[in-house]
Design an enzyme around this catalytic site. Structure first.
Site, PDB file in Angstrom:
ATOM      1  N   TYR A 245     -10.285  92.858 -13.444  1.00 20.90           N
ATOM      2  CA  TYR A 245     -11.014  91.640 -13.758  1.00 20.90           C
ATOM      3  C   TYR A 245     -10.516  91.144 -15.103  1.00 20.90           C
ATOM      4  O   TYR A 245      -9.950  91.912 -15.884  1.00 20.90           O
ATOM      5  CB  TYR A 245     -12.529  91.854 -13.777  1.00 20.90           C
ATOM      6  CG  TYR A 245     -12.995  93.021 -14.607  1.00 20.90           C
ATOM      7  CD1 TYR A 245     -13.156  92.907 -15.983  1.00 20.90           C
ATOM      8  CD2 TYR A 245     -13.284  94.240 -14.005  1.00 20.90           C
ATOM      9  CE1 TYR A 245     -13.585  93.977 -16.743  1.00 20.90           C
ATOM     10  CE2 TYR A 245     -13.712  95.324 -14.764  1.00 20.90           C
ATOM     11  CZ  TYR A 245     -13.853  95.180 -16.132  1.00 20.90           C
ATOM     12  OH  TYR A 245     -14.274  96.243 -16.877  1.00 20.90           O
ATOM     13  N   HIS A 292      -0.627  98.993 -22.576  1.00 18.30           N
ATOM     14  CA  HIS A 292      -2.036  98.619 -22.647  1.00 18.30           C
ATOM     15  C   HIS A 292      -2.366  97.731 -21.459  1.00 18.30           C
ATOM     16  O   HIS A 292      -1.527  96.986 -20.966  1.00 18.30           O
ATOM     17  CB  HIS A 292      -2.289  97.871 -23.964  1.00 18.30           C
ATOM     18  CG  HIS A 292      -3.730  97.584 -24.240  1.00 18.30           C
ATOM     19  ND1 HIS A 292      -4.360  96.462 -23.785  1.00 18.30           N
ATOM     20  CD2 HIS A 292      -4.652  98.281 -24.915  1.00 18.30           C
ATOM     21  CE1 HIS A 292      -5.625  96.465 -24.183  1.00 18.30           C
ATOM     22  NE2 HIS A 292      -5.823  97.553 -24.864  1.00 18.30           N
TER      23      HIS A 292
END
Length: 316
Positions: A245, A292
């Site tokens: 998301y 990341h």
């Protein structure tokens, strides 16, 4: 004869002027298009671009905020939004929204785009690259300063500034905000909306998928809720579902592209050593955290920078 030629010349001049005036009326850009495409800034986000990439992604018809006029969700949007929910508990969406608007304002706030406006916005991430950046004064010069989750200002003013006009958060990242700051909820589930109601009333919701604050200090008249359709738009259009998301930070950036004329970002990405951490954490620069989850979002930000749609301040 000279008098006749004089009047004939004047007549022709008048006819030409009338024709030119009519052509101007026919081909004049409608007021709505001008207001959507221009502003008083030197460069405006809404200005047309030659980039097929940006033109395909940027859709001003997608409204960022939930209101009483637009809260009804289509089947596909509700199905998408329901799929984001980590908690199996499901309230009645319609009943929850009606309760929301009995407590909080029903205003879009930012439907004032016009050629006379130049709204500058700074979106502040929480990256460790803000340490020692000395961006504080520059950040505070912006009309809107949008901060993310629990990023503090006290004690970090020299690098991150002291001004906050909007704070994007969700229940698990909730914090108190002052009376002049807009609290912008990023709801990923119906329970997030229920938590917001509870935080201002009964204070009985203590857990979502983890423990959360039962209440927060905030101005009830400055509460906004992101629209589930906007979350889907950011996730599936801008991020191509590369993440589970969209992050709160990236939602804030696309929100800024919709309500601002010029957008600057601070505190996103890794620091100069390739570390991903928050500026308010005590993390050694010798630690490498590797890839990341926000790397694709940052790549998209850099593409926006190359398209001259945002300014990106990388810090240190």
């Amino acid at each position: 004869m000279q008098v006749l030629m004089h009047y004939r010349g004047s007549y022709l001049t008048a006819v030409i002027c009338v024709i030119l005036f009519c052509m101007l009326l026919v081909f004049q850009t409608p007021v709505d298009e001008v207001s959507e495409g221009m502003c008083a800034c030197k460069d405006c986000v809404r200005q047309q671009t030659h980039s097929v990439w940006f033109n395909e992604l940027y859709d001003l018809s997608v409204q960022p905020l939930l209101t009483q006029k637009n809260y009804v969700l289509s089947e596909d949007i509700f199905k998408y939004w329901k799929g984001l929910q980590k908690n199996k508990r499901e309230g009645n969406y319609t009943a929850v929204v009606e309760k929301l608007f009995s407590l909080f304002p029903d205003k879009t706030q930012y439907s004032d785009a016009s050629p006379k406006r130049c709204r500058t916005c700074a979106v502040i991430g929480n990256s460790g690259n803000l340490k020692g950046s000395h961006y504080g004064h520059l950040i505070d010069l912006h009309d809107f300063v949008i901060r993310i989750n629990m990023g503090p200002t006290k004690g970090y003013e020299n690098d991150v500034g002291s001004k906050t006009t909007h704070r994007f958060l969700y229940p698990e990242s909730a914090m108190d905000v002052d009376n002049s700051t807009y609290l912008v909820l990023s709801p990923f589930k119906i329970l997030d909306m229920e938590w917001l109601i509870s935080a201002f009333t009964t204070k009985n919701i203590t857990r979502t998928y983890k423990r959360v604050r039962t209440s927060i200090k905030a101005n009830r008249h400055k509460v906004m809720i992101l629209h589930p359709a906007f979350i889907k738009y950011v996730h599936k259009t801008w991020l191509l579902k590369r993440a589970k998301y969209p992050s709160t930070g990236f939602l804030a950036i696309i929100f800024a592209l919709h309500v601002c004329d010029q957008v600057s970002t601070f505190g996103f990405g890794a620091d100069q050593y390739g570390n991903w951490y928050h500026y308010f954490e005590k993390t050694s620069h010798k630690i490498r955290t590797g890839a990341h989850s926000g790397s694709f979002e940052f790549d998209t930000m850099m593409q926006l920078y190359l398209e001259n749609k945002i300014q990106v301040y990388r810090g240190r």
